[in-house]
Design a protein around this motif. Structure first.
Motif, PDB file in Angstrom:
ATOM      1  N   ARG A  47      -9.239   1.322   3.260  1.00 23.22           N
ATOM      2  CA  ARG A  47      -8.658  -0.006   3.080  1.00 23.22           C
ATOM      3  C   ARG A  47      -8.939  -0.784   4.343  1.00 23.22           C
ATOM      4  N   VAL A  48      -8.610  -2.041   4.338  1.00 19.45           N
ATOM      5  CA  VAL A  48      -8.625  -2.768   5.590  1.00 19.45           C
ATOM      6  C   VAL A  48      -7.288  -2.543   6.273  1.00 19.45           C
ATOM      7  N   GLU A  49      -7.162  -3.056   7.483  1.00 20.20           N
ATOM      8  CA  GLU A  49      -6.006  -2.712   8.299  1.00 20.20           C
ATOM      9  C   GLU A  49      -4.685  -3.185   7.697  1.00 20.20           C
ATOM     10  N   ARG A  50      -3.715  -2.296   7.673  1.00 23.18           N
ATOM     11  CA  ARG A  50      -2.352  -2.640   7.287  1.00 23.18           C
ATOM     12  C   ARG A  50      -1.614  -3.094   8.542  1.00 23.18           C
ATOM     13  N   ASP A  51      -0.891  -4.176   8.466  1.00 25.32           N
ATOM     14  CA  ASP A  51      -0.259  -4.720   9.656  1.00 25.32           C
ATOM     15  C   ASP A  51       1.026  -3.992  10.056  1.00 25.32           C
ATOM     16  N   PHE A  52       1.894  -3.735   9.093  1.00 20.62           N
ATOM     17  CA  PHE A  52       3.187  -3.159   9.428  1.00 20.62           C
ATOM     18  C   PHE A  52       3.455  -1.844   8.686  1.00 20.62           C
ATOM     19  N   LEU A  53       2.500  -1.369   7.904  1.00 19.63           N
ATOM     20  CA  LEU A  53       2.774  -0.333   6.916  1.00 19.63           C
ATOM     21  C   LEU A  53       3.524   0.870   7.474  1.00 19.63           C
ATOM     22  N   ILE A  56       7.385   0.513   8.267  1.00 19.25           N
ATOM     23  CA  ILE A  56       8.363   0.145   7.246  1.00 19.25           C
ATOM     24  C   ILE A  56       8.808   1.416   6.524  1.00 19.25           C
ATOM     25  N   PRO A  57      10.058   1.846   6.720  1.00 22.01           N
ATOM     26  CA  PRO A  57      10.519   3.067   6.043  1.00 22.01           C
ATOM     27  C   PRO A  57      10.451   2.922   4.528  1.00 22.01           C
ATOM     28  N   GLU A  58      10.023   3.978   3.859  1.00 19.21           N
ATOM     29  CA  GLU A  58       9.862   3.917   2.412  1.00 19.21           C
ATOM     30  C   GLU A  58      11.192   3.785   1.678  1.00 19.21           C
ATOM     31  N   ASN A  59      12.286   4.139   2.349  1.00 16.90           N
ATOM     32  CA  ASN A  59      13.588   4.016   1.688  1.00 16.90           C
ATOM     33  C   ASN A  59      14.217   2.644   1.889  1.00 16.90           C
ATOM     34  N   SER A  60      13.475   1.710   2.503  1.00 17.26           N
ATOM     35  CA  SER A  60      13.996   0.352   2.680  1.00 17.26           C
ATOM     36  C   SER A  60      14.203  -0.299   1.318  1.00 17.26           C
ATOM     37  N   GLU A  61      15.302  -1.005   1.187  1.00 19.58           N
ATOM     38  CA  GLU A  61      15.596  -1.711  -0.056  1.00 19.58           C
ATOM     39  C   GLU A  61      15.351  -3.204   0.056  1.00 19.58           C
ATOM     40  N   CYS A  62      15.147  -3.672   1.288  1.00 22.56           N
ATOM     41  CA  CYS A  62      14.888  -5.087   1.509  1.00 22.56           C
ATOM     42  C   CYS A  62      14.186  -5.247   2.849  1.00 22.56           C
ATOM     43  N   ALA A  80       3.310  -4.267  -0.532  1.00 22.48           N
ATOM     44  CA  ALA A  80       2.733  -4.031  -1.857  1.00 22.48           C
ATOM     45  C   ALA A  80       2.598  -2.550  -2.158  1.00 22.48           C
ATOM     46  N   TYR A  81       2.357  -1.751  -1.127  1.00 23.30           N
ATOM     47  CA  TYR A  81       2.221  -0.311  -1.317  1.00 23.30           C
ATOM     48  C   TYR A  81       3.579   0.365  -1.509  1.00 23.30           C
ATOM     49  N   LEU A  82       4.649  -0.342  -1.148  1.00 22.42           N
ATOM     50  CA  LEU A  82       5.973   0.275  -1.126  1.00 22.42           C
ATOM     51  C   LEU A  82       6.917  -0.283  -2.181  1.00 22.42           C
ATOM     52  N   ASP A  83       6.556  -1.395  -2.816  1.00 26.06           N
ATOM     53  CA  ASP A  83       7.365  -1.992  -3.879  1.00 26.06           C
ATOM     54  C   ASP A  83       8.769  -2.364  -3.391  1.00 26.06           C
ATOM     55  N   ILE A  84       8.822  -3.025  -2.232  1.00 24.12           N
ATOM     56  CA  ILE A  84      10.098  -3.413  -1.627  1.00 24.12           C
ATOM     57  C   ILE A  84      10.193  -4.939  -1.632  1.00 24.12           C
ATOM     58  N   PRO A  85      11.309  -5.530  -2.053  1.00 27.55           N
ATOM     59  CA  PRO A  85      11.443  -6.993  -2.045  1.00 27.55           C
ATOM     60  C   PRO A  85      11.572  -7.563  -0.639  1.00 27.55           C
ATOM     61  N   ASP A 134      -8.256  -3.841  -0.784  1.00 24.29           N
ATOM     62  CA  ASP A 134      -6.991  -4.336  -0.253  1.00 24.29           C
ATOM     63  C   ASP A 134      -6.373  -5.301  -1.253  1.00 24.29           C
ATOM     64  N   TYR A 135      -5.175  -5.781  -0.903  1.00 25.82           N
ATOM     65  CA  TYR A 135      -4.413  -6.671  -1.765  1.00 25.82           C
ATOM     66  C   TYR A 135      -4.164  -7.997  -1.057  1.00 25.82           C
ATOM     67  N   ALA A 136      -3.918  -9.037  -1.840  1.00 21.27           N
ATOM     68  CA  ALA A 136      -3.606 -10.351  -1.272  1.00 21.27           C
ATOM     69  C   ALA A 136      -2.580 -11.046  -2.158  1.00 21.27           C
ATOM     70  N   LEU A 137      -1.617 -11.660  -1.525  1.00 18.61           N
ATOM     71  CA  LEU A 137      -0.632 -12.476  -2.254  1.00 18.61           C
ATOM     72  C   LEU A 137      -1.135 -13.905  -2.419  1.00 18.61           C
ATOM     73  N   ASN A 138      -1.786 -14.458  -1.411  1.00 19.01           N
ATOM     74  CA  ASN A 138      -2.280 -15.834  -1.463  1.00 19.01           C
ATOM     75  C   ASN A 138      -3.702 -15.913  -2.003  1.00 19.01           C
ATOM     76  N   ASP A 139      -4.636 -15.311  -1.276  1.00 18.03           N
ATOM     77  CA  ASP A 139      -6.036 -15.496  -1.656  1.00 18.03           C
ATOM     78  C   ASP A 139      -6.952 -14.479  -1.005  1.00 18.03           C
ATOM     79  N   ILE A 140      -8.123 -14.349  -1.595  1.00 12.86           N
ATOM     80  CA  ILE A 140      -9.243 -13.618  -1.003  1.00 12.86           C
ATOM     81  C   ILE A 140     -10.349 -14.649  -0.813  1.00 12.86           C
ATOM     82  N   ILE A 141     -10.814 -14.792   0.411  1.00 13.60           N
ATOM     83  CA  ILE A 141     -11.805 -15.808   0.750  1.00 13.60           C
ATOM     84  C   ILE A 141     -13.080 -15.112   1.211  1.00 13.60           C
TER      85      ILE A 141
END
Length: 282
Positions: A47-53, A56-62, A80-85, A134-141
């Motif tokens: 993948r390309v670099e994850r910034d905070f992955l 971020i604890p996987e048990n985080s709920e928010c 996106a990999y963790l499905d956390i709001p 990788d994934y994008a919420l806004n765009d891939i340019i």
């Protein structure tokens, strides 16, 4: 919610004053809270670099994001990999994603703990090319690597040739990203809860190029061709302006709707059109 994670743009909360205020508030109310720090090293695994992955604890709920829309986008790619709001606290100018202002933080935390909120799913894009994805919420340019030349590239839609462009690049955007680079390149503004993909060329060298709005299940391919003199062309695919994939002549990136979404926590009843109106007034 009992487990929280805070992602902070330290250039906007230099003394970590707001970060520690939120952490202290949550812990005083019996909640667990950790602070994620941006990583200096890459976490790739094709993948390309994850910034905070990894922070971020996987048990985080928010995930509480302090900064602006840019920080929200970085956190969204990791979440996106963790499905956390996520919920954003705006420490910059008026944004579209970070809706909580500094003056309303305590009230927002109170409502979070009381369960007084809604979760809005936002579609994301998935890009796969050059053995990376990788994934994008806004765009891939996809754009030129050199500042002084256009790039020659073909666009395919659902494996059917659409057109060839000589341009500075192309923006493949979600509805959420319609108010970003896509809008600056002449693309339409779309309500962010919609399901569609926007395709907008950047400064094309033709008079008949238009932005296109395609169905959400469309697959788009961008293929880098040779330069006008038959030379190798160097291009870059950017994911939300952060992660990147380097490309050369003959390389292809395929972009489609992701099976992952970004979950945005909403507290306010302010509509997208109201925020848009305030933007236009600036």
């Amino acid at each position: 919610m009992d487990h929280f994670c805070i992602v902070t743009n330290t250039s906007k909360d230099r003394e970590m004053e707001m970060t520690m205020h939120i952490k202290d508030y949550l812990e005083k109310h019996g909640k667990k809270c950790v602070i994620a720090e941006k990583l200096s090293g890459a976490v790739k695994e094709h993948r390309v670099e994850r910034d905070f992955l990894s922070d971020i604890p996987e048990n985080s709920e928010c995930i509480i994001v302090l900064g602006g829309d840019g920080t929200m986008l970085q956190a969204a790619r990791s979440a996106a990999y963790l499905d956390i709001p996520l919920i954003g606290v705006n420490l910059g100018t008026l944004g579209y994603l970070a809706e909580v202002e500094k003056s309303g933080v305590d009230d927002a935390l109170r409502r979070l703990l009381a369960g007084d909120y809604e979760i809005e799913d936002r579609m994301m894009l998935y890009g796969d090319g050059c053995d990376k994805h990788d994934y994008a919420l806004n765009d891939i340019i996809v754009t030129r690597r050199s500042a002084l030349s256009t790039i020659n590239f073909d666009v395919y839609v659902n494996n059917l040739f659409l057109c060839n462009y000589h341009a500075d690049g192309i923006v493949i955007s979600t509805p959420t990203g319609s108010t970003g680079y896509s809008m600056s390149a002449g693309g339409p503004i779309v309500e962010p809860s919609g399901s569609m993909i926007l395709v907008t060329p950047i400064c094309p060298h033709t008079i008949n190029a238009r932005s296109m709005v395609l169905a959400a299940d469309t697959k788009i391919s961008v293929v880098i061709r040779e330069g006008r003199d038959g030379s190798n062309q160097e291009a870059v695919a950017y994911f939300d302006g952060s992660g990147q994939i380097d490309m050369n002549t003959g390389d292809r990136i395929e972009i489609e709707r992701s099976d992952k979404t970004t979950k945005i926590i909403r507290l306010n009843r302010v509509s997208f059109l109201e925020v848009l109106g305030k933007k236009f007034d600036k």
